[in-house]
Design an enzyme around this catalytic site. Structure first.
Site, PDB file in Angstrom:
ATOM      1  N   GLU A  98      -2.483  -3.769   7.117  1.00  0.00           N
ATOM      2  CA  GLU A  98      -3.573  -4.708   7.379  1.00  0.00           C
ATOM      3  C   GLU A  98      -3.721  -5.803   6.334  1.00  0.00           C
ATOM      4  O   GLU A  98      -4.809  -6.349   6.146  1.00  0.00           O
ATOM      5  CB  GLU A  98      -4.900  -3.939   7.470  1.00  0.00           C
ATOM      6  CG  GLU A  98      -5.439  -3.376   6.143  1.00  0.00           C
ATOM      7  CD  GLU A  98      -4.992  -1.969   5.826  1.00  0.00           C
ATOM      8  OE1 GLU A  98      -5.624  -1.316   4.980  1.00  0.00           O
ATOM      9  OE2 GLU A  98      -3.999  -1.505   6.433  1.00  0.00           O
ATOM     10  N   ASN A  99      -2.642  -6.192   5.653  1.00  0.00           N
ATOM     11  CA  ASN A  99      -2.730  -7.236   4.631  1.00  0.00           C
ATOM     12  C   ASN A  99      -3.602  -8.387   5.109  1.00  0.00           C
ATOM     13  O   ASN A  99      -3.466  -8.859   6.225  1.00  0.00           O
ATOM     14  CB  ASN A  99      -1.332  -7.785   4.319  1.00  0.00           C
ATOM     15  CG  ASN A  99      -0.300  -6.703   4.197  1.00  0.00           C
ATOM     16  OD1 ASN A  99      -0.370  -5.873   3.322  1.00  0.00           O
ATOM     17  ND2 ASN A  99       0.665  -6.702   5.105  1.00  0.00           N
ATOM     18  N   HIS A 121      -6.544  -1.526  15.407  1.00  0.00           N
ATOM     19  CA  HIS A 121      -6.813  -0.817  14.148  1.00  0.00           C
ATOM     20  C   HIS A 121      -6.636  -1.751  12.950  1.00  0.00           C
ATOM     21  O   HIS A 121      -7.510  -1.840  12.071  1.00  0.00           O
ATOM     22  CB  HIS A 121      -5.865   0.382  14.032  1.00  0.00           C
ATOM     23  CG  HIS A 121      -6.036   1.184  12.787  1.00  0.00           C
ATOM     24  ND1 HIS A 121      -6.790   2.330  12.729  1.00  0.00           N
ATOM     25  CD2 HIS A 121      -5.554   1.002  11.526  1.00  0.00           C
ATOM     26  CE1 HIS A 121      -6.767   2.824  11.502  1.00  0.00           C
ATOM     27  NE2 HIS A 121      -6.018   2.037  10.755  1.00  0.00           N
ATOM     28  N   GLU A 122      -5.500  -2.437  12.904  1.00  0.00           N
ATOM     29  CA  GLU A 122      -5.245  -3.301  11.753  1.00  0.00           C
ATOM     30  C   GLU A 122      -6.197  -4.493  11.733  1.00  0.00           C
ATOM     31  O   GLU A 122      -6.633  -4.933  10.654  1.00  0.00           O
ATOM     32  CB  GLU A 122      -3.789  -3.781  11.758  1.00  0.00           C
ATOM     33  CG  GLU A 122      -2.752  -2.664  11.814  1.00  0.00           C
ATOM     34  CD  GLU A 122      -2.947  -1.580  10.771  1.00  0.00           C
ATOM     35  OE1 GLU A 122      -3.433  -1.879   9.666  1.00  0.00           O
ATOM     36  OE2 GLU A 122      -2.611  -0.414  11.058  1.00  0.00           O
ATOM     37  N   GLY A 166       3.251   2.493  10.424  1.00  0.00           N
ATOM     38  CA  GLY A 166       3.073   1.876  11.730  1.00  0.00           C
ATOM     39  C   GLY A 166       2.756   0.407  11.602  1.00  0.00           C
ATOM     40  O   GLY A 166       3.288  -0.429  12.334  1.00  0.00           O
ATOM     41  N   ALA A 167       1.889   0.069  10.641  1.00  0.00           N
ATOM     42  CA  ALA A 167       1.495  -1.319  10.427  1.00  0.00           C
ATOM     43  C   ALA A 167       0.693  -1.380   9.136  1.00  0.00           C
ATOM     44  O   ALA A 167       0.296  -0.355   8.581  1.00  0.00           O
ATOM     45  CB  ALA A 167       0.672  -1.844  11.594  1.00  0.00           C
ATOM     46  N   GLU A 181      -9.768   4.430   6.268  1.00  0.00           N
ATOM     47  CA  GLU A 181      -8.918   4.881   7.368  1.00  0.00           C
ATOM     48  C   GLU A 181      -9.670   5.739   8.385  1.00  0.00           C
ATOM     49  O   GLU A 181      -9.512   5.558   9.592  1.00  0.00           O
ATOM     50  CB  GLU A 181      -7.701   5.642   6.828  1.00  0.00           C
ATOM     51  CG  GLU A 181      -6.750   4.784   6.020  1.00  0.00           C
ATOM     52  CD  GLU A 181      -6.177   3.599   6.777  1.00  0.00           C
ATOM     53  OE1 GLU A 181      -6.338   3.519   8.017  1.00  0.00           O
ATOM     54  OE2 GLU A 181      -5.573   2.722   6.129  1.00  0.00           O
ATOM     55  N   GLU A 230       0.858  -1.189   0.000  1.00  0.00           N
ATOM     56  CA  GLU A 230       0.000   0.000   0.000  1.00  0.00           C
ATOM     57  C   GLU A 230       0.894   1.238   0.000  1.00  0.00           C
ATOM     58  O   GLU A 230       1.827   1.324   0.794  1.00  0.00           O
ATOM     59  CB  GLU A 230      -0.910   0.025   1.222  1.00  0.00           C
ATOM     60  CG  GLU A 230      -1.921   1.162   1.154  1.00  0.00           C
ATOM     61  CD  GLU A 230      -2.907   1.173   2.320  1.00  0.00           C
ATOM     62  OE1 GLU A 230      -3.734   2.098   2.363  1.00  0.00           O
ATOM     63  OE2 GLU A 230      -2.857   0.281   3.178  1.00  0.00           O
TER      64      GLU A 230
END
Length: 875
Positions: A264-265, A297-298, A261-262, A320, A121
């Site tokens: 979400e795959n 969040h993820e 930060g991370a 988001e 992403e």
């Protein structure tokens, strides 16, 4: 340099074909990884020209339905390849070669610390293979990974593991299948020598989900909090939103080198290790809360982002903003709702409002961009979350949940738009929400001004409201819900009886009356008031606006003392603090006027300190001065030197005036108890830090901090002690001791770098240059870069704004250097320079000069070019 291309929302066109399946094979090698992609095209037109995105790839071969294509059959360029569809349904096989070890931009497939990792992403997949790299193309992926056994203990990809085994004596393989169609930006692969921490979660329907957390072996003992956070998030999402996880396995991998930060795959979340690893002796309360929030969040993205995704990148806030709102609700439920709300507002006003006022201001649904990476912003995320909160305020919890259920029913498995979300909310509740569109397309922070008039003869209170937006003055008005309550001066609630013609504008919500300001000018009249009331406004920060009122110090003092809305209580004393700071700025500029604490503010601080029953987290927030960035926002141009001196003087006055209170409270809170991560324990430590901060302004403050450093039993207290010592000569010994103990823990060492980058002791610019030359500083590690240059530019007000411009030039030099290594990180560091117009000479010309020098570079990434060019463009 060639001017980069600007993309516009208005140019969006759907793809004229589909790709239903993608079968990928990776033969991993640090210098030459071979990627074979087999794509099934459907619904194409014979003779149609098809474009595939590609960047920094070596094309090995291309074949169509098993027949190799020659160079004459396709056109290859720096940005992709083009070929002609032979028929409606066909299979295209693309073989590419990439070099993960050389990929310092950390996009696509890269290798860092001996491990392979992906970040796709927004547009990283095109660095792996040729493909229509856009979010509205959803396909089912199967991934086969082949790698040497040595150094690659685990081979991971999206979905569920369907096959694994040996290729030969030296290599092994794994095959992963994700049954849910997804866009290319959600593709993920990880391979390396990792340790696995395994747990399970039983869903409400009785399914057992395997939870796997992968980290480097030395970090295995820092994963308990992350795993507990994941299980809490899964249970909460079922309880609050009725959403259950869909695959059999959920995996998280922690890596040190990660731009974000991370990510979400689907089924394989890749995290910056900062948001996974924690023990009480290595991580602060802020770190623990950040991990809990980001893990959630993820995970929440599995539905709000993955199952329903974005049609195009202009819709980024669709996933988001909505998911930030969901993780805010989660953290509020896990810890303190009041404290969480105030902290979110502080972040929004001190940083996002600054973004809204600058040259990079954009709506939460941008209408154009040059580099998509530049729009992962506080505006899209945090302001986007505030806009989602508006739906929740207007519809209530039940109505909002009805809207969410319809949203998933309509759009599960699809790529959609913010309009689709809004329409689902409207249809589920049978209301017209079309006016909400303005919140998506207007840039800038709305301003709301209210004038109050009490008429004793008629016992009426008239509120005159005006809304405006300096960035969007010609736009239609926004629907702005303003939470309201009336109080009599003795602290008793006053009746809220609007005149008949005003009743429709006053909505009854779960959080009390809300006035809907939906015109540029509006009047609200209450009757039956025997005394002039005190008006409590924008309760719970009911809309992301700047509110200007005529409230007196007396009214603010009363609200700070007895209002039942935590935000309004905090906001009232913060307003009094801001008045004190602005008066101090005037005094400094007058040169011969002493800086004093304004009487109402001094009384407010005394009352907060005296309230034994007040929540300690709220007390800590109330006793903390407004952020420097927020103070600067009140001025144009910003009087940098006067603000800095005034801020220090007010802190000093507070320290001296309430010295006995700070000491007594600090001693009361300074207990040697085992570390606990819960709302009460966090609040105690937070208040203790505030006391220590003020004590550090006193002559013996460094001694108090040194004693805490020696006795601290957790990183929260240790770092608080170092922060209190950070600007004094006494910092040398504890800093060295901290370094010696933690030099082999990258995340803890980041804290050491950040403390020094923030320090005012000595020459700040020379200190930063020394940090950049330190053996443990690495330009290829985003966390380390942010801990030095990001902290210096954003948190070292004294050093960054050095009057001779050396701070600006230092940052400019480093941006130029980093742009060749990692343009995303370089671009994010450029943001502090975009505020040059708001500074007075000579600072504005010095900062402008740095931007001009950057723009003149022969080789400049599109990431940095976009920010610099927009910053310098004529207003």
């Amino acid at each position: 340099m060639t001017k980069p291309i600007e993309h516009f929302l208005s140019d969006y066109q759907p793809l004229p074909f589909a790709i239903t399946t993608v079968d990928l094979t990776f033969e991993l090698d640090p210098e030459a990884t071979i990627v074979t992609s087999v794509m099934r095209f459907e619904s194409a037109q014979a003779g149609q020209s098809i474009s595939l995105d590609g960047q920094d790839l070596t094309l090995v071969s291309l074949s169509l339905d098993g027949v190799a294509l020659s160079a004459a059959d396709y056109a290859l360029s720096e940005t992709g390849l083009r070929f002609t569809a032979p028929k409606p349904v066909f299979e295209l096989t693309v073989v590419t070669e990439i070099a993960p070890q050389a990929n310092t931009e950390l996009e696509g497939l890269y290798r860092s610390g001996g491990n392979y990792c992906t970040q796709c992403e927004a547009e990283g997949f095109r660095r792996i293979t040729y493909f229509p790299d856009r979010p509205d193309l959803l396909a089912v992926y199967t991934t086969r990974i082949v790698a040497p056994k040595e150094g690659n203990r685990f081979l991971l990809a999206n979905g569920d593991l369907v096959e694994q085994g040996e290729v030969n004596a030296t290599h092994h393989f794994a095959v992963w299948h994700d049954p849910f169609p997804k866009p290319s930006y959600l593709f993920a692969l990880v391979a390396g020598y990792l340790e696995r921490i395994r747990d399970t979660f039983v869903t409400r329907s009785g399914r057992t989900i395997t939870l796997d957390l992968f980290v480097e072996p030395q970090n295995k003992d820092q994963c308990d909090h992350a795993m507990a956070s994941l299980k809490k998030a899964m249970a909460w999402d079922e309880r609050r939103f009725g959403l259950e996880y869909d695959l059999d396995t959920y995996m998280i991998v922690a890596v040190d080198d990660f731009n974000m930060g991370a990510m979400e795959n689907k089924g394989l979340n890749i995290f910056n290790s900062k948001f996974v690893l924690a023990r009480p002796d290595t991580a602060t309360d802020t770190d623990f809360e950040g991990i809990e929030s980001v893990i959630a969040h993820e995970y929440f993205h599995n539905w709000t982002g993955n199952r329903v995704t974005c049609r195009d990148w202009f819709q980024l806030t669709l996933k988001e903003g909505l998911t930030v709102f969901r993780d805010q609700l989660f953290t509020a439920d896990m810890l303190s709702p009041a404290t969480k709300r105030i902290e979110d507002v502080k972040r929004l006003r001190s940083h996002q409002f600054v973004e809204d006022a600058g040259p990079m201001a954009h709506p939460i649904q941008p209408q154009s961009y040059i580099e998509m990476n530049n729009f992962y912003t506080l505006t899209v995320y945090e302001k986007g979350a505030e806009v989602v909160r508006l739906y929740h305020t207007l519809l209530g919890e039940e109505g909002f949940q009805k809207g969410m259920r319809l949203y998933f029913e309509r759009f599960d498995g699809q790529a959609v738009t913010v309009q689709d979300f809004r329409q689902a909310m409207a249809d589920a509740n049978d209301v017209d929400l079309s006016a909400m569109h303005q919140w998506y397309v207007q840039a800038g922070t709305p301003r709301v001004q209210v004038e109050t008039r009490y008429h004793p003869e008629t016992q009426q209170l008239t509120l005159f409201w005006t809304q405006s937006n300096p960035k969007s003055d010609s736009q239609p008005p926004l629907p702005i819900p303003v939470g309201l309550k009336l109080w009599y001066p003795d602290g008793q609630p006053a009746p809220m009886q609007p005149l008949a013609e005003c009743r429709e504008a006053l909505l009854e919500t779960e959080k009390g009356p809300v006035f809907l300001l939906d015109r540029h000018q509006q009047t609200l009249v209450f009757e039956g008031l025997t005394q002039k009331p005190v008006v409590s406004m924008l309760r719970d920060f009911s809309a992301p606006v700047i509110l200007s009122t005529e409230q007196s110090d007396e009214a603010l003092s009363r609200l700070a003392r007895f209002d039942d809305d935590p935000f309004v209580r905090w906001e009232s004393i913060q307003t009094l603090a801001l008045k004190t700071l602005m008066a101090a700025v005037d005094a400094v500029q007058a040169d011969d006027t002493p800086v004093i604490l304004q009487p109402a503010y001094e009384q407010g601080v005394a009352e907060v300190l005296a309230q034994v029953s007040l929540d300690k987290g709220l007390k800590a927030l109330a006793l903390t001065l407004p952020d420097l960035d927020y103070v600067c926002e009140q001025y144009d141009p910003v009087p940098v030197d006067a603000i800095w001196q005034a801020y220090q003087k007010v802190e000093q006055r507070l320290a001296e005036r309430f010295e006995s209170d700070w000491r007594a409270l600090f001693d009361q809170l300074d207990e040697s108890v085992p570390y606990a991560y819960d709302a009460q324990a966090i609040a105690r430590r937070k208040l203790k830090q505030v006391c220590l901060h003020y004590l550090s302004c006193l002559p013996d403050g460094p001694d108090v901090a040194s004693q805490l450093f020696d006795q601290a039993g957790n990183m929260t207290d240790t770092l608080a002690a170092l922060q209190a010592l950070n600007h004094y000569p006494q910092r040398a010994q504890p800093m060295q001791a901290f370094y010696e103990r933690w030099r082999h823990e990258p995340l803890v060492l980041d804290k050491w770098f950040a403390l020094q980058a923030r320090s005012r002791h000595g020459d700040a610019i020379d200190n930063v240059r020394a940090l950049l030359a330190h053996p443990d500083f690495h330009y290829q590690t985003p966390n380390r870069v942010r801990s030095v240059l990001g902290v210096f530019a954003r948190q070292n007000f004294f050093g960054f704004h050095a009057s001779d411009g050396r701070g600006y030039r230092l940052l400019g030099e480093q941006i130029q250097k980093l742009d060749r290594i990692n343009p995303q990180i370089a671009a994010r560091l450029t943001a502090p320079l975009t505020q040059w117009r708001r500074l007075a000479p000579p600072r504005n010309t010095a900062m402008q000069g740095v931007l001009t020098d950057l723009l003149a570079q022969e080789r400049l990434s599109s990431d940095v070019y976009e920010i610099v060019s927009k910053s310098l463009a004529p207003v």
